[in-house]
Structures are given as C-alpha cells and as structure tokens.
Design a protein around this motif. Structure first.
Motif, PDB file in Angstrom:
ATOM      1  N   ASP A   1       0.823  -1.215   0.000  1.00 44.30           N
ATOM      2  CA  ASP A   1       0.000   0.000   0.000  1.00 44.30           C
ATOM      3  C   ASP A   1       0.854   1.261   0.000  1.00 44.30           C
ATOM      4  O   ASP A   1       0.551   2.240  -0.707  1.00 44.30           O
ATOM      5  CB  ASP A   1      -0.933   0.004   1.217  1.00 44.30           C
TER       6      ASP A   1
ATOM      7  N   VAL B   1      -4.312  -3.468  -4.813  1.00 46.37           N
ATOM      8  CA  VAL B   1      -3.939  -2.132  -4.358  1.00 46.37           C
ATOM      9  C   VAL B   1      -4.996  -1.124  -4.792  1.00 46.37           C
ATOM     10  O   VAL B   1      -5.819  -1.387  -5.674  1.00 46.37           O
ATOM     11  CB  VAL B   1      -2.552  -1.723  -4.906  1.00 46.37           C
TER      12      VAL B   1
ATOM     13  N   GLY C   1       3.147  -2.980  -7.705  1.00 48.03           N
ATOM     14  CA  GLY C   1       1.999  -3.553  -7.003  1.00 48.03           C
ATOM     15  C   GLY C   1       1.604  -4.935  -7.477  1.00 48.03           C
ATOM     16  O   GLY C   1       0.450  -5.351  -7.274  1.00 48.03           O
TER      17      GLY C   1
END
Length: 480
Positions: free
Chosen positions: A44, A120, A182
């Motif tokens: 994150d 994400v 991500g």
C-alpha cells in the motif's frame, strides 16, 4: 585451509537461503498475520508513492522488463551460442541447466502455494498467475548470477568485484520494481531471491564436484568464476594488431561517412516516395501498383493465406531481431572481432531509422483492397518487412562468403534472395504493400548496406594478419 573455509561459508549461505525460503513458504501458506501485515503495508505504501507519478510507473516498468522472460531468454540463448561455438560445452550445460531450473521452479511453486496477487488502491500493472514466489526476482537472480559465474574469468581481476556489485544492484532493482508496480508482496520477492541463491548454489556445487572428480582444482566461483582455465576462450575478442588507420580521426571519418550516407539514402527514399504517395492518392497503377494487389486479392486461397502469413511474420520486427541476435552472437564467437558485430548493428539500426523516417514523411496509403493483417501504424512506403529482411540476410551473406569455401556458404546467398522475395510477395498478397513500396525497400537496403560495408569493412580481419595467427575457432578451420 582457506579454500575449505570459503567452501564451508558458501555451503552455509546456500543452506540458510534454502531454510529462509522454506520458512516463507510455511508462513505464506498458513497466512501468518505479522508477515501479511508487513506485506500489505509495503504494498500500500509503495502504491501511494508510485501510482500518481507517470514517470515512476514507466521507470519501474522499464526496470521490471530487465527480468522478463523475453530479455532473460535472449541473454541465455546468446551466451549459450557463444559458448557452444567456443566449444565450452560444460559451461553451456551449466548455464542451460541453471536457467531451465528457474523455469521449472517458478510455475510449480506458484501452483503449489496458490497465493493471490496484491490488490492495491491504484493498480498500475497486471501480473498473470499466482504471486509467490516472484518469477522476475527468481529468474533474474538465477540467469544473471549464472552468466556472471560463467564469464567472470574473462574479466581482469580488478573489474570482477564491481561487476558483482552492479549485477546485484540490477537484481535488487528488478525485485523492487515488482513491489513498486503492485504485482508482488515483499515476501514474494525475498522468497524468489532466497530460492535463487539455493538453486544457483546447488548448480555451482555440482559443477565444482564434477571438476574435483576429474582431478581439477576447486575454485572460488565468486572471485574467479566456474572455469578459470577457459578465460582465453571466454574473452569476446582475441588479441590482434591495432588498426592505426581507424584510430582518432579515422573513426570520426567513419561516423561522419555513415551520417552522410544516411542523409543521402533518406533523400533518395523521399524523392521516390512522395510522387508515388501523391499520384492518385497513392493507388495509381504505376508499375502495377493497383493491378497487382487487386489480382492477388481476387486469387486468395486458404493455403496461400497460411503460407503468406508465415512469409509476413518472418519479416516482422521480432523475427528480424531474433535472427540478428543469433547472427551477431555467432559472428562474435567465430570471428572474435567487434567489427562484424558493429557492421550488423549499424545496418539494422540504420534500416529501422530510415524506414521510420521516410514512412513518416511520405505517408502513403495502403493498397485499396481488403487488408488481411489489419490497420498498421506506419505508411505503406517503404516496406519495413522487406527492407529488414534484405538487410539481415545480405549482412549474413557478406560476413560468411569470404570466410569459408564450404558449399553451405551459398545457402546464405540463396537466403538473401529467396527470403526477401517470399516476404515481398506475402506482403503484397495480404494487401499490405504496392510493388513500388517493395522497390523503395530495395533502394533503402542496397544503398545503406553498401555504405555500411564500404565504410566499416566488416571483413578487414581477413587481411589485417596472416591466416595462421587468427583466433580459434575459425570458420576456415571448421570447414577445412
């Protein structure tokens, strides 16, 4: 005693890496909360940092591609080709076995562990399949480490440690890029690295044991490579006489000459192409520009469609790049001079830039028949497929013909004629080009290949020193 201690440290390190990977597998499978918390926090945090910046996204994507299958596969193929030509069969086996191990371990473990990819807030990339371990991290470590262990003896001792540091930095950046995009958790990347250390260590240990069984001394792979005795054969080029006529101003003259040749070739292409593009909106019947594509369109058949599809594909960018990489690797391995490789690279990059520049200026429309390959981003004139095919096979013929008297050298001459004809007919059959587009490609290839050959003299090594002094292995020796 010192070597025994170093060997013990290596074994301990490989064992620790294997243990770390085993612990991570168990922690991921049982969804250990502290590990998942760290993984989620890193994913994150990096997503919030990277996603808003287009520059960072593109940068991370570029770094990530250094660990992609396409890049790693070609590095291994080129290196294996050089090793085979140089008759380093044991090192070839090590390199291929080590790299293939990564291809087996990655998908098998992904299926066994079954971990899903990160989710994400602002997705910027997509990763296929499961998440653990990171395939880019695993395979980039394996391939780059194997290449270093194989070719390290070719470097002077003072450059070996900087190379290890540089390769380590590249592998680390590839792993980080997967986090930044991500598509992986931190434990995926660390798991890939730890498994890679254990696998490369196992393969290197097997190679060392083979050397020991055959009465050779045990080496220190990280400081001298796997096979120090192969240093001479692993050097890209052989020692040869310097060429004073190419030093200083000589090299500047070659660069200036290539620049002049490029401009004149570009001028010839534009001078020929602009009238063709404006004559009846590019579809006039000059030299059969209208009649021939229409005749092909009226006589299409399923079998011919399949044959021309292959003919079109063998001239596309990926196929030509693949052929060029193999030709360059073989040329460097056999001739042991940079000049043929520079000639090849100059011809192909010059062809690409001339094609793109002239296509952008001329802007000719495609033939007014059904287009079998869909819309194309470039103009019809000249044919990039045909120009690239002529250049790559003509270059191969130029390099091969003076270097051997064997009958098979004529196969390269035949390829330089047959392959462009096949591609040209296929492109016209599929409604992609007019006959004069093919003519423009022939002009491009003829002028540029001749200029590069005349200025770079790719076969100069044949006259710069006597035949007995040429480096082994040579084409003459192989075909005597």
């Amino acid at each position: 005693m010192r070597r025994d201690k170093a060997a013990l440290l290596r074994i301990t390190g490989f064992g620790a890496a294997a243990l770390l990977f085993s612990v991570l597998v168990i922690a991921v499978r049982v969804r250990w909360l502290p590990l998942e918390s760290v993984d989620r926090g890193v994913a994150d945090g990096l997503n919030r940092l990277v996603a808003p910046s287009e520059f960072l996204v593109n940068l991370m994507g570029g770094i990530s591609r250094l660990g992609s299958f396409g890049v790693l596969a070609w590095l291994v193929v080129i290196a294996a080709t050089v090793l085979l030509v140089r008759r380093q069969y044991r090192l070839t086996g090590f390199l291929l076995a080590t790299a293939l191990g990564g291809l087996v371990l990655d998908p098998a473990l992904k299926l066994a562990v079954g971990r899903l990819r990160p989710v994400v807030e602002q997705p910027v990339a997509h990763g296929g399949g499961n998440s653990f371990p990171s395939g880019h991290s695993l395979n980039s470590f394996i391939c780059y480490a194997a290449l270093v262990l194989v070719f390290l003896p070719a470097l002077e001792a003072r450059w070996r440690r900087p190379l290890l540091i540089a390769v380590g930095a590249v592998v680390a950046l590839i792993g980080f890029s997967r986090l930044a995009l991500g598509v992986h958790f931190l434990s995926d990347v660390v798991g890939g690295w730890s498994l890679a250390v254990a696998w490369v260590g196992l393969c290197a240990a097997a190679f060392e044991l083979w050397r020991y069984e055959h009465g050779r001394r045990v080496t220190e792979p990280l400081s001298e490579g796997l096979e120090p005795e192969a240093a001479e054969d692993l050097h890209p080029t052989a020692p040869h006489q310097h060429e004073p006529e190419r030093a200083g101003h000589g090299r500047a003259w070659v660069v200036a000459g290539l620049g002049v040749a490029w401009v004149l070739t570009f001028g010839a292409l534009v001078a020929l192409g602009i009238p063709l593009a404006h004559y009846r909106d590019g579809n006039g019947n000059l030299l059969g520009d209208r009649a021939i594509p229409h005749w092909f369109a009226e006589h299409r058949a399923d079998a011919l469609g399949r044959i021309t599809l292959v003919g079109s594909e063998v001239g596309n960018t990926h196929a030509i790049l693949a052929i060029g990489l193999v030709v360059g690797a073989v040329a460097l391995a056999l001739v042991r001079r940079w000049r043929p490789v520079v000639f090849l690279v100059t011809v192909m990059f010059g062809e690409l830039s001339l094609f793109l520049a002239s296509a952008a200026i001329v802007g000719r429309s495609r033939p007014d028949v059904e287009n079998m390959d869909g819309p194309m981003p470039t103009s019809s004139y000249p044919s990039g497929h045909v120009a690239a095919t002529i250049c790559i096979w003509a270059t191969a013929a130029v390099l091969v013909m003076p270097r051997t008297r064997a009958w098979w050298r004529w196969l390269f001459v035949a390829a330089a004629v047959v392959m462009p004809l096949w591609v040209a007919v296929s492109r016209m059959y599929r409604g992609m080009h007019h006959p004069t587009d093919i003519l423009g490609s022939c002009v491009l290839a003829a002028l540029w290949v001749f200029a590069a050959w005349w200025l770079l003299r790719p076969n100069h090594d044949l006259v710069e020193e006597p035949a007995p002094a040429r480096a082994r292995p040579s084409v003459q020796a192989a075909t005597a």
